[in-house]
Write a protein that holds these residues in place. Structure first.
Motif, PDB file in Angstrom:
ATOM      1  N   VAL A 294       0.788  -1.102   0.167  1.00 16.89           N
ATOM      2  CA  VAL A 294      -0.121   0.343  -0.442  1.00 16.89           C
ATOM      3  C   VAL A 294       0.733   1.054  -0.309  1.00 16.89           C
ATOM      4  O   VAL A 294       2.035   1.458   0.770  1.00 16.89           O
ATOM      5  CB  VAL A 294      -1.110   0.287   1.326  1.00 16.89           C
ATOM      6  N   TRP A 295       0.719   2.126  -0.916  1.00 16.55           N
ATOM      7  CA  TRP A 295       1.645   3.039  -1.182  1.00 16.55           C
ATOM      8  C   TRP A 295       0.975   4.277   0.295  1.00 16.55           C
ATOM      9  O   TRP A 295       0.103   5.092   0.299  1.00 16.55           O
ATOM     10  CB  TRP A 295       0.961   4.068  -2.523  1.00 16.55           C
ATOM     11  N   LYS A 296       2.256   4.800   0.986  1.00 15.08           N
ATOM     12  CA  LYS A 296       1.809   5.778   2.068  1.00 15.08           C
ATOM     13  C   LYS A 296       2.374   7.449   1.626  1.00 15.08           C
ATOM     14  O   LYS A 296       1.578   8.016   1.882  1.00 15.08           O
ATOM     15  CB  LYS A 296       2.970   5.302   2.998  1.00 15.08           C
ATOM     16  N   ARG A 297       3.466   7.193   0.393  1.00 15.38           N
ATOM     17  CA  ARG A 297       3.778   8.772   0.362  1.00 15.38           C
ATOM     18  C   ARG A 297       5.238   8.678  -0.535  1.00 15.38           C
ATOM     19  O   ARG A 297       5.643   7.161  -0.672  1.00 15.38           O
ATOM     20  CB  ARG A 297       4.054   9.623   1.146  1.00 15.38           C
ATOM     21  N   THR A 298       5.169   9.685  -1.373  1.00 20.07           N
ATOM     22  CA  THR A 298       6.180   9.634  -2.373  1.00 20.07           C
ATOM     23  C   THR A 298       7.003  11.405  -1.518  1.00 20.07           C
ATOM     24  O   THR A 298       6.341  12.075  -1.842  1.00 20.07           O
ATOM     25  CB  THR A 298       6.178  10.614  -3.368  1.00 20.07           C
ATOM     26  N   ASP A 299       8.383  11.158  -0.806  1.00 19.83           N
ATOM     27  CA  ASP A 299       9.156  12.013  -0.751  1.00 19.83           C
ATOM     28  C   ASP A 299      10.140  12.527  -2.069  1.00 19.83           C
ATOM     29  O   ASP A 299      10.553  11.783  -2.367  1.00 19.83           O
ATOM     30  CB  ASP A 299      10.005  12.404   1.103  1.00 19.83           C
ATOM     31  N   PHE A 300      10.056  14.027  -2.077  1.00 17.61           N
ATOM     32  CA  PHE A 300      10.911  14.053  -3.578  1.00 17.61           C
ATOM     33  C   PHE A 300      11.736  15.298  -2.850  1.00 17.61           C
ATOM     34  O   PHE A 300      12.034  15.839  -1.732  1.00 17.61           O
ATOM     35  CB  PHE A 300      10.203  15.308  -4.231  1.00 17.61           C
ATOM     36  N   ASP A 301      13.542  16.049  -3.304  1.00 23.73           N
ATOM     37  CA  ASP A 301      14.107  15.935  -2.943  1.00 23.73           C
ATOM     38  C   ASP A 301      14.327  17.582  -2.501  1.00 23.73           C
ATOM     39  O   ASP A 301      14.568  18.218  -1.506  1.00 23.73           O
ATOM     40  CB  ASP A 301      15.324  15.956  -3.625  1.00 23.73           C
ATOM     41  N   GLU A 302      12.978  17.657  -3.131  1.00 21.63           N
ATOM     42  CA  GLU A 302      12.780  19.862  -2.849  1.00 21.63           C
ATOM     43  C   GLU A 302      12.096  19.991  -1.561  1.00 21.63           C
ATOM     44  O   GLU A 302      11.588  21.339  -1.695  1.00 21.63           O
ATOM     45  CB  GLU A 302      12.517  19.973  -3.738  1.00 21.63           C
ATOM     46  N   GLY A 303      11.561  18.754  -1.262  1.00 22.15           N
ATOM     47  CA  GLY A 303      11.007  19.156   0.057  1.00 22.15           C
ATOM     48  C   GLY A 303       9.978  18.517   0.306  1.00 22.15           C
ATOM     49  O   GLY A 303       8.365  18.875   0.817  1.00 22.15           O
ATOM     50  N   ARG A 304       9.260  18.168  -0.962  1.00 22.20           N
ATOM     51  CA  ARG A 304       7.097  17.938  -1.528  1.00 22.20           C
ATOM     52  C   ARG A 304       7.017  16.760  -1.380  1.00 22.20           C
ATOM     53  O   ARG A 304       7.635  15.710  -1.139  1.00 22.20           O
ATOM     54  CB  ARG A 304       7.478  18.761  -3.260  1.00 22.20           C
ATOM     55  N   THR A 305       6.094  16.546  -1.386  1.00 24.15           N
ATOM     56  CA  THR A 305       5.637  15.025  -0.267  1.00 24.15           C
ATOM     57  C   THR A 305       4.188  15.049  -1.277  1.00 24.15           C
ATOM     58  O   THR A 305       3.284  15.345  -1.368  1.00 24.15           O
ATOM     59  CB  THR A 305       5.258  14.987   0.866  1.00 24.15           C
ATOM     60  N   THR A 306       3.633  14.094  -1.986  1.00 27.47           N
ATOM     61  CA  THR A 306       2.803  13.977  -2.479  1.00 27.47           C
ATOM     62  C   THR A 306       1.955  12.508  -1.701  1.00 27.47           C
ATOM     63  O   THR A 306       2.929  10.891  -1.025  1.00 27.47           O
ATOM     64  CB  THR A 306       3.126  12.779  -4.032  1.00 27.47           C
TER      65      THR A 306
END
Length: 142
Positions: free
Chosen positions: A37-49
């Motif tokens: 189950v997908w919990k989140r995606t963290d990006f290097d510029e501090g953004r989270t989906t």
């Protein structure tokens, strides 16, 4: 012209090669045929989906090299290949139950796009982590 000389022997007298093969197989055994189950995606510029709580997104990695991404709006099947920590995911364009609402679901589109950019796989304390190409982000599953 550039030349490089490497010295070694085969088969290796050390157990590193066989240990790496066993460790890789252990990880494969732990990730296949389970729903992640997908919990989140963290990006290097501090953004989270993150997904909406009411619409769980998940993946199922099958032992035959297939992957299925699922959401309330449908599912998308594709191929997955991995060697040690390297991973490649490609979704098929035909033969999927992909309702029209999935095309309008921005979170689902981002989820699929991020999965196709995954290049490295890791299993850490029961969580599956996929690192995106160029290390720009990490997709986390439980």
């Amino acid at each position: 012209v550039w030349t490089q000389r490497i010295r070694g022997s085969w088969p290796s007298t050390e157990k590193r090669v066989s240990e790496a093969a066993v460790n890789t197989q252990d990880m494969v055994d732990e990730i296949v045929n389970k729903g992640w189950v997908w919990k989140r995606t963290d990006f290097d510029e501090g953004r989270t989906t993150t997904p909406e709580a009411s619409d769980p997104y998940s993946i199922l990695i099958e032992s035959n090299g297939k992957i299925e991404a699922r959401a309330n709006c449908g599912r998308l099947r594709g191929k997955i290949s991995y060697a040690r920590k390297s991973i490649e995911i490609e979704f098929e364009s035909v033969g999927n139950i992909f309702r029209q609402s999935c095309r309008k679901d921005q979170a689902f589109q981002l989820f699929i796009g991020d999965l196709e950019m995954a290049r490295e796989i890791a299993l850490e304390e029961g969580s599956l982590r996929l690192t995106l190409r160029d290390g720009n982000g990490v997709i986390s599953f439980e």
